[in-house]
Motif scaffolding. Structure first.
Motif, mmCIF file in Angstrom:
data_model
loop_
_atom_site.group_PDB
_atom_site.id
_atom_site.type_symbol
_atom_site.label_atom_id
_atom_site.label_comp_id
_atom_site.label_asym_id
_atom_site.label_seq_id
_atom_site.Cartn_x
_atom_site.Cartn_y
_atom_site.Cartn_z
ATOM 1 N N VAL A 15 0.838 -1.203 0.000
ATOM 2 C CA VAL A 15 0.000 0.000 0.000
ATOM 3 C C VAL A 15 0.869 1.248 0.000
ATOM 4 O O VAL A 15 1.768 1.391 0.835
ATOM 5 C CB VAL A 15 -0.940 0.025 1.224
ATOM 6 N N SER A 16 0.595 2.137 -0.929
ATOM 7 C CA SER A 16 1.326 3.411 -0.982
ATOM 8 C C SER A 16 0.341 4.569 -0.956
ATOM 9 O O SER A 16 -0.792 4.450 -1.433
ATOM 10 C CB SER A 16 2.192 3.481 -2.250
ATOM 11 N N HIS A 17 0.775 5.682 -0.363
ATOM 12 C CA HIS A 17 -0.022 6.909 -0.348
ATOM 13 C C HIS A 17 0.598 7.888 -1.337
ATOM 14 O O HIS A 17 1.824 8.025 -1.401
ATOM 15 C CB HIS A 17 -0.026 7.539 1.048
ATOM 16 N N TRP A 18 -0.270 8.569 -2.079
ATOM 17 C CA TRP A 18 0.197 9.504 -3.096
ATOM 18 C C TRP A 18 -0.379 10.887 -2.807
ATOM 19 O O TRP A 18 -1.582 11.093 -2.847
ATOM 20 C CB TRP A 18 -0.217 9.015 -4.491
ATOM 21 N N GLN A 19 0.482 11.815 -2.494
ATOM 22 C CA GLN A 19 0.095 13.163 -2.053
ATOM 23 C C GLN A 19 0.009 14.115 -3.242
ATOM 24 O O GLN A 19 0.927 14.192 -4.060
ATOM 25 C CB GLN A 19 1.120 13.688 -1.045
ATOM 26 N N VAL A 20 -1.108 14.819 -3.319
ATOM 27 C CA VAL A 20 -1.280 15.840 -4.353
ATOM 28 C C VAL A 20 -0.749 17.163 -3.819
ATOM 29 O O VAL A 20 -1.185 17.651 -2.775
ATOM 30 C CB VAL A 20 -2.766 15.988 -4.743
ATOM 31 N N GLU A 21 0.215 17.746 -4.529
ATOM 32 C CA GLU A 21 0.820 19.005 -4.111
ATOM 33 C C GLU A 21 0.806 19.973 -5.280
ATOM 34 O O GLU A 21 1.528 19.787 -6.256
ATOM 35 C CB GLU A 21 2.246 18.773 -3.620
ATOM 36 N N ALA B 47 -14.596 20.238 -7.925
ATOM 37 C CA ALA B 47 -14.156 19.539 -9.133
ATOM 38 C C ALA B 47 -13.492 20.500 -10.110
ATOM 39 O O ALA B 47 -12.601 20.112 -10.866
ATOM 40 C CB ALA B 47 -15.342 18.852 -9.792
ATOM 41 N N ALA B 48 -13.939 21.760 -10.093
ATOM 42 C CA ALA B 48 -13.400 22.740 -11.036
ATOM 43 C C ALA B 48 -11.950 23.091 -10.738
ATOM 44 O O ALA B 48 -11.262 23.683 -11.576
ATOM 45 C CB ALA B 48 -14.258 24.006 -11.002
ATOM 46 N N GLN B 49 -11.459 22.737 -9.549
ATOM 47 C CA GLN B 49 -10.094 23.091 -9.157
ATOM 48 C C GLN B 49 -9.147 21.892 -9.142
ATOM 49 O O GLN B 49 -8.077 21.946 -8.551
ATOM 50 C CB GLN B 49 -10.116 23.750 -7.777
ATOM 51 N N VAL B 50 -9.525 20.814 -9.816
ATOM 52 C CA VAL B 50 -8.661 19.634 -9.857
ATOM 53 C C VAL B 50 -7.402 19.966 -10.656
ATOM 54 O O VAL B 50 -7.483 20.425 -11.798
ATOM 55 C CB VAL B 50 -9.393 18.445 -10.503
ATOM 56 N N ILE C 297 -4.924 15.038 -13.074
ATOM 57 C CA ILE C 297 -5.715 14.464 -14.162
ATOM 58 C C ILE C 297 -4.822 13.652 -15.091
ATOM 59 O O ILE C 297 -5.148 12.518 -15.472
ATOM 60 C CB ILE C 297 -6.433 15.569 -14.959
ATOM 61 N N HIS C 298 -3.673 14.217 -15.445
ATOM 62 C CA HIS C 298 -2.736 13.507 -16.334
ATOM 63 C C HIS C 298 -2.241 12.227 -15.673
ATOM 64 O O HIS C 298 -2.130 11.181 -16.329
ATOM 65 C CB HIS C 298 -1.549 14.418 -16.666
ATOM 66 N N SER D 119 -15.510 10.135 -6.996
ATOM 67 C CA SER D 119 -15.839 9.769 -8.372
ATOM 68 C C SER D 119 -15.767 10.989 -9.298
ATOM 69 O O SER D 119 -15.607 10.848 -10.513
ATOM 70 C CB SER D 119 -17.233 9.142 -8.444
ATOM 71 N N MET D 120 -15.889 12.184 -8.718
ATOM 72 C CA MET D 120 -15.788 13.388 -9.541
ATOM 73 C C MET D 120 -14.384 13.557 -10.111
ATOM 74 O O MET D 120 -14.208 14.115 -11.198
ATOM 75 C CB MET D 120 -16.183 14.621 -8.731
ATOM 76 N N LEU D 121 -13.381 13.107 -9.375
ATOM 77 C CA LEU D 121 -12.024 13.176 -9.911
ATOM 78 C C LEU D 121 -11.891 12.285 -11.139
ATOM 79 O O LEU D 121 -11.235 12.653 -12.120
ATOM 80 C CB LEU D 121 -11.019 12.755 -8.837
ATOM 81 N N LEU D 122 -12.504 11.115 -11.083
ATOM 82 C CA LEU D 122 -12.500 10.252 -12.254
ATOM 83 C C LEU D 122 -13.270 10.901 -13.393
ATOM 84 O O LEU D 122 -12.870 10.826 -14.560
ATOM 85 C CB LEU D 122 -13.126 8.894 -11.918
ATOM 86 N N ALA D 123 -14.378 11.541 -13.059
ATOM 87 C CA ALA D 123 -15.178 12.211 -14.080
ATOM 88 C C ALA D 123 -14.387 13.330 -14.742
ATOM 89 O O ALA D 123 -14.442 13.513 -15.967
ATOM 90 C CB ALA D 123 -16.460 12.761 -13.463
ATOM 91 N N GLU D 124 -13.629 14.091 -13.950
ATOM 92 C CA GLU D 124 -12.828 15.188 -14.497
ATOM 93 C C GLU D 124 -11.768 14.683 -15.466
ATOM 94 O O GLU D 124 -11.368 15.385 -16.394
ATOM 95 C CB GLU D 124 -12.165 15.974 -13.366
ATOM 96 N N SER D 125 -11.315 13.453 -15.265
ATOM 97 C CA SER D 125 -10.277 12.901 -16.135
ATOM 98 C C SER D 125 -10.801 12.561 -17.518
ATOM 99 O O SER D 125 -10.026 12.355 -18.452
ATOM 100 C CB SER D 125 -9.675 11.643 -15.498
ATOM 101 N N GLY D 126 -12.142 12.456 -17.656
ATOM 102 C CA GLY D 126 -12.741 12.079 -18.922
ATOM 103 C C GLY D 126 -12.841 10.579 -19.129
ATOM 104 O O GLY D 126 -13.461 10.117 -20.090
#
Length: 331
Positions: free
Chosen positions: A50-56, A89-92, A97-98, A117-124
């Motif tokens: 298990v790994s944690h991935w931090q968004v910065e 979601a507008a500030q992802v 996303i990439h 699930s909105m993060l997945l939605a933002e990815s398309g």
């Protein structure tokens, strides 16, 4: 000398506003699953890392925790926990996303919990696919993502490579789904019993929900798998699949079976039955209608295939695992 078990890595995303109880709860759940699997003393079962991935900022997520440091073989799954407030979601970040698209393209299963699930939605990645989200976000979700088939009344939509859940605490069920895929239904059930949390009985009683192998490294075959997940494997042919892969048919057949462990026809059957199981559990549609929806023109052929894969007739499956009451019939 005993062979060491294989290691598979699951990443848990930490973004601004993420529910940390879910992050650490998932980490504990996978640790318990490892312990239960070790008690079975089976060298064939992998160990979950298990790994944690931090968004910065706007950069791709960075690894800031690893339960089992070692060689990086790629993520088999990424879990996006829910948010308890402040998520927009507008500030992802574009970097996130990439990164999500990149992980999916490499064969990772992506799971979003609640508004995750909105993060997945933002990815398309969910465009043209089915998904669910928290009921408070359903209206905004439907308006922002019109190309996604929103099933707001369904607690979990398991679409193979993309899984979404509706409840804020549904991270436990998503985690158990992944344990079921990687370690088997008996380990998932034992993990749920130890943690005293609910887990769907349908997986252990009728075999696991279909868990496609996606991290095999064959990009041409993965492209076809993602395409089949997107169209539900309905109205597809060997020729169409081979063309999608850019391969001659005989080469495609050989590489598809080597990568997935199944013939293309078997793979499509499992996909269709998986979607039918979801409809039998969460809708009141007739069995003939469900058969037609998942791609069977002959309801009899559907019933035979469903029984072959699950061990139950569709009507028996609905009786045992359906989550809806039968529709009222006026007299």
């Amino acid at each position: 000398m005993d062979a060491k078990p294989a290691v598979v890595e699951l990443g848990v995303l930490i973004y601004p506003g993420a529910q940390l109880a879910a992050v650490h709860g998932l980490t504990d759940l996978f640790a318990v699953a490892n312990r239960v699997a070790a008690e079975h003393q089976s060298a064939q079962l992998p160990r979950l890392r298990v790994s944690h991935w931090q968004v910065e900022g706007d950069q791709p997520p960075v690894r800031d925790h690893d339960s089992d440091p070692g060689t990086d073989a790629g993520l088999v799954a990424v879990v996006i926990p829910p948010s308890i407030g402040g998520f927009s979601a507008a500030q992802v970040p574009a970097g996130l996303i990439h990164w999500l698209r990149e992980q999916h393209a490499r064969g990772a299963t992506l799971g979003g919990v609640c508004v995750g699930s909105m993060l997945l939605a933002e990815s398309g990645l969910l465009d043209g696919r089915s998904a669910t989200t928290h009921w408070t976000s359903a209206k905004a979700f439907a308006e922002r993502y019109p190309h996604i088939k929103l099933k707001a009344d369904t607690p979990i939509v398991d679409d193979g490579d993309l899984i979404t859940t509706a409840g804020l605490m549904a991270w436990s069920e998503l985690g158990l789904r992944l344990v079921d895929r990687l370690l088997g239904p008996s380990i998932a059930s034992a993990t749920a019993r130890f943690l005293v949390v609910e887990h769907s009985d349908s997986a252990s009683a009728c075999g696991s929900n279909f868990a496609p192998i996606l991290n095999h490294g064959d990009a041409a075959i993965l492209k076809v798998q993602h395409w089949l997940q997107g169209n539900g494997a309905t109205d597809v042919s060997l020729t169409a699949m081979a063309e999608r892969a850019g391969l001659e048919e005989r080469t495609f057949l050989r590489r598809f079976r080597a990568a997935t462990g199944l013939k293309p026809t078997e793979y499509c059957q499992h996909l269709r039955v998986g979607k039918a199981r979801e409809m039998l559990e969460f809708t009141n549609g007739t069995i003939d209608h469900i058969a037609w929806t998942v791609g069977y023109q002959d309801p009899g052929a559907f019933r035979a295939t469903f029984r072959k894969i699950t061990g139950l007739a569709p009507s028996e499956y609905r009786t045992r695992f359906g989550n809806l009451t039968p529709p009222h019939i006026s007299r």
